[in-house]
Design a protein around this motif. Sequence first.
Motif, PDB file in Angstrom:
ATOM      1  N   ARG A 150       0.847  -1.192   0.000  1.00 37.33           N
ATOM      2  CA  ARG A 150       0.000   0.000   0.000  1.00 37.33           C
ATOM      3  C   ARG A 150       0.880   1.239   0.000  1.00 37.33           C
ATOM      4  O   ARG A 150       1.859   1.338   0.763  1.00 37.33           O
ATOM      5  N   VAL A 151       0.551   2.201  -0.875  1.00 41.91           N
ATOM      6  CA  VAL A 151       1.285   3.464  -0.905  1.00 41.91           C
ATOM      7  C   VAL A 151       1.051   4.197   0.413  1.00 41.91           C
ATOM      8  O   VAL A 151      -0.095   4.402   0.832  1.00 41.91           O
ATOM      9  N   SER A 152       2.137   4.580   1.080  1.00 39.13           N
ATOM     10  CA  SER A 152       2.029   5.271   2.361  1.00 39.13           C
ATOM     11  C   SER A 152       1.816   6.775   2.157  1.00 39.13           C
ATOM     12  O   SER A 152       1.791   7.266   1.013  1.00 39.13           O
ATOM     13  N   GLN A 153       1.707   7.502   3.253  1.00 33.91           N
ATOM     14  CA  GLN A 153       1.587   8.956   3.180  1.00 33.91           C
ATOM     15  C   GLN A 153       2.914   9.604   2.760  1.00 33.91           C
ATOM     16  O   GLN A 153       2.928  10.765   2.348  1.00 33.91           O
ATOM     17  N   GLU A 154       4.007   8.866   2.862  1.00 34.42           N
ATOM     18  CA  GLU A 154       5.319   9.385   2.474  1.00 34.42           C
ATOM     19  C   GLU A 154       5.558   9.100   0.995  1.00 34.42           C
ATOM     20  O   GLU A 154       6.200   8.112   0.621  1.00 34.42           O
ATOM     21  N   CYS A 155       5.005   9.931   0.149  1.00 34.59           N
ATOM     22  CA  CYS A 155       5.145   9.760  -1.299  1.00 34.59           C
ATOM     23  C   CYS A 155       5.252  11.145  -1.939  1.00 34.59           C
ATOM     24  O   CYS A 155       4.430  12.018  -1.690  1.00 34.59           O
ATOM     25  N   ASP A 156       6.304  11.331  -2.715  1.00 37.93           N
ATOM     26  CA  ASP A 156       6.518  12.618  -3.379  1.00 37.93           C
ATOM     27  C   ASP A 156       7.355  12.402  -4.629  1.00 37.93           C
ATOM     28  O   ASP A 156       7.537  11.256  -5.076  1.00 37.93           O
ATOM     29  N   ARG A 157       7.878  13.472  -5.194  1.00 36.98           N
ATOM     30  CA  ARG A 157       8.639  13.359  -6.435  1.00 36.98           C
ATOM     31  C   ARG A 157       9.962  12.608  -6.231  1.00 36.98           C
ATOM     32  O   ARG A 157      10.535  12.114  -7.187  1.00 36.98           O
ATOM     33  N   MET A 158      10.423  12.511  -5.012  1.00 39.92           N
ATOM     34  CA  MET A 158      11.657  11.779  -4.742  1.00 39.92           C
ATOM     35  C   MET A 158      11.416  10.269  -4.722  1.00 39.92           C
ATOM     36  O   MET A 158      12.212   9.501  -5.261  1.00 39.92           O
ATOM     37  N   GLY A 159      10.339   9.833  -4.103  1.00 41.15           N
ATOM     38  CA  GLY A 159      10.071   8.404  -4.038  1.00 41.15           C
ATOM     39  C   GLY A 159       8.796   8.088  -3.285  1.00 41.15           C
ATOM     40  O   GLY A 159       8.207   8.953  -2.624  1.00 41.15           O
ATOM     41  N   TYR A 160       8.354   6.837  -3.402  1.00 33.74           N
ATOM     42  CA  TYR A 160       7.144   6.355  -2.741  1.00 33.74           C
ATOM     43  C   TYR A 160       7.527   5.246  -1.765  1.00 33.74           C
ATOM     44  O   TYR A 160       8.058   4.212  -2.167  1.00 33.74           O
ATOM     45  N   ARG A 161       7.217   5.446  -0.481  1.00 33.17           N
ATOM     46  CA  ARG A 161       7.383   4.399   0.517  1.00 33.17           C
ATOM     47  C   ARG A 161       6.121   3.547   0.548  1.00 33.17           C
ATOM     48  O   ARG A 161       5.002   4.074   0.536  1.00 33.17           O
ATOM     49  N   LEU A 162       6.311   2.233   0.599  1.00 28.51           N
ATOM     50  CA  LEU A 162       5.190   1.308   0.611  1.00 28.51           C
ATOM     51  C   LEU A 162       5.080   0.627   1.967  1.00 28.51           C
ATOM     52  O   LEU A 162       6.081   0.453   2.679  1.00 28.51           O
ATOM     53  N   GLU A 163       3.858   0.227   2.303  1.00 32.49           N
ATOM     54  CA  GLU A 163       3.587  -0.480   3.544  1.00 32.49           C
ATOM     55  C   GLU A 163       3.040  -1.864   3.222  1.00 32.49           C
ATOM     56  O   GLU A 163       2.325  -2.044   2.235  1.00 32.49           O
ATOM     57  N   GLY A 164       3.389  -2.855   4.056  1.00 30.06           N
ATOM     58  CA  GLY A 164       2.908  -4.208   3.837  1.00 30.06           C
ATOM     59  C   GLY A 164       3.822  -5.212   4.495  1.00 30.06           C
ATOM     60  O   GLY A 164       4.509  -4.906   5.481  1.00 30.06           O
ATOM     61  N   GLU A 165       3.846  -6.433   3.957  1.00 38.49           N
ATOM     62  CA  GLU A 165       4.668  -7.495   4.529  1.00 38.49           C
ATOM     63  C   GLU A 165       6.154  -7.160   4.351  1.00 38.49           C
ATOM     64  O   GLU A 165       6.581  -6.732   3.272  1.00 38.49           O
ATOM     65  N   THR A 166       6.926  -7.356   5.409  1.00 38.23           N
ATOM     66  CA  THR A 166       8.354  -7.062   5.331  1.00 38.23           C
ATOM     67  C   THR A 166       9.069  -8.067   4.439  1.00 38.23           C
ATOM     68  O   THR A 166       8.682  -9.236   4.344  1.00 38.23           O
ATOM     69  N   ILE A 167      10.128  -7.591   3.798  1.00 37.08           N
ATOM     70  CA  ILE A 167      10.921  -8.401   2.875  1.00 37.08           C
ATOM     71  C   ILE A 167      12.218  -8.782   3.579  1.00 37.08           C
ATOM     72  O   ILE A 167      12.992  -7.919   3.987  1.00 37.08           O
TER      73      ILE A 167
END
Length: 335
Positions: free
Chosen positions: A204-221
């Motif tokens: 899921r796209v988190s609130q931390e998303c901008d022109r630099m990058g998108y942080r995702l939330e979900g199962e850890t890798i």
Amino acid sequence: MGIYIQNPGLLTSVQDRGRFGGQKDGVSPSGAMDLHSMRLANLLIDNDMDEAVLETTFMGPEILFTEANFFAVTGAPMNLTLNGREVPMYTALYAYEGSVLQCSAANSGCRSYIAFGGGLAVPETDGSKSTLLRNAIGGWNGRKLQTGDEIGFTAPRSFLENYDIRYTPQKVSYSEIELRVIGGPQEERFTEAGLAAFYGTSYRVSQECDRMGYRLEGETIEHKTDGNIISDGIALGAVQVPTSGLPIIMLSERQSMGGYTKIANVISADLPLIAQSLPGTRVRFRQVTVEEAQKLWLSELEELEGIKEELHRSYQRTFRLHVGGRTYHVGVTEQ
């Protein structure tokens, strides 16, 4: 002159394809987040498809035309009015001197693109007009647009070939997307369970998303050891996975180098999907080969060239001339 910004919206900046060759010196390429939509806007008004445009984010601007010109708006759907009358997106439009274009908030997606006939009179920095916001480089004074900014047109047009047929189907944004990726340079640093989580679950796209990058939330890798490496170059669309195990998709204003493992890289043809994603959007990853990625990118370019050819093809070529405040329609029939 060109345009006067009466209200800049939330985040509006000048962008083109981006600047290249500067990452070795720590300079991000920047450029339009949704390159496909940017190019469509330019093609609709017969610009070079990589001409600089205005990129809007979430909320569009209010623009006064201080000089007549053609324009087109593509990308995230939003309501447009020209002098109080609704006008469509994905269509070549004409604004007289004194006209006011008002753009609403995006109805879905988050980034829209406004192209102007002949382009914007913005100086190039290292071969590009793009704004690199976090470094205050390029664009209009190295920053997002503000109320009172005035930008000129390079070569405004008073007519446009086949004006009455210059429109394309509008793209649709979805609440769940699939991003095709190729394996990353540190793919071997992840366990089988980690790879299974990345390719087998949704994020899921988190609130931390901008022109630099998108942080995702979900199962850890899961890593075999940890997520740290000796810093190396970061490509557009690289999927970094720090020791926390949650992926970050690196985008237009990414840093030039980074010290986290990269599990994959989003292919160029799919970057517009993530660029238009809002917080909460579900994301799945599917691996493809480099050869498949190349074919998909060539297909994307062929589609754009096909649109360009179609916009120039007509049994009767139609011109709309604007002279002395009056409009004249001139048709030239092919023999």
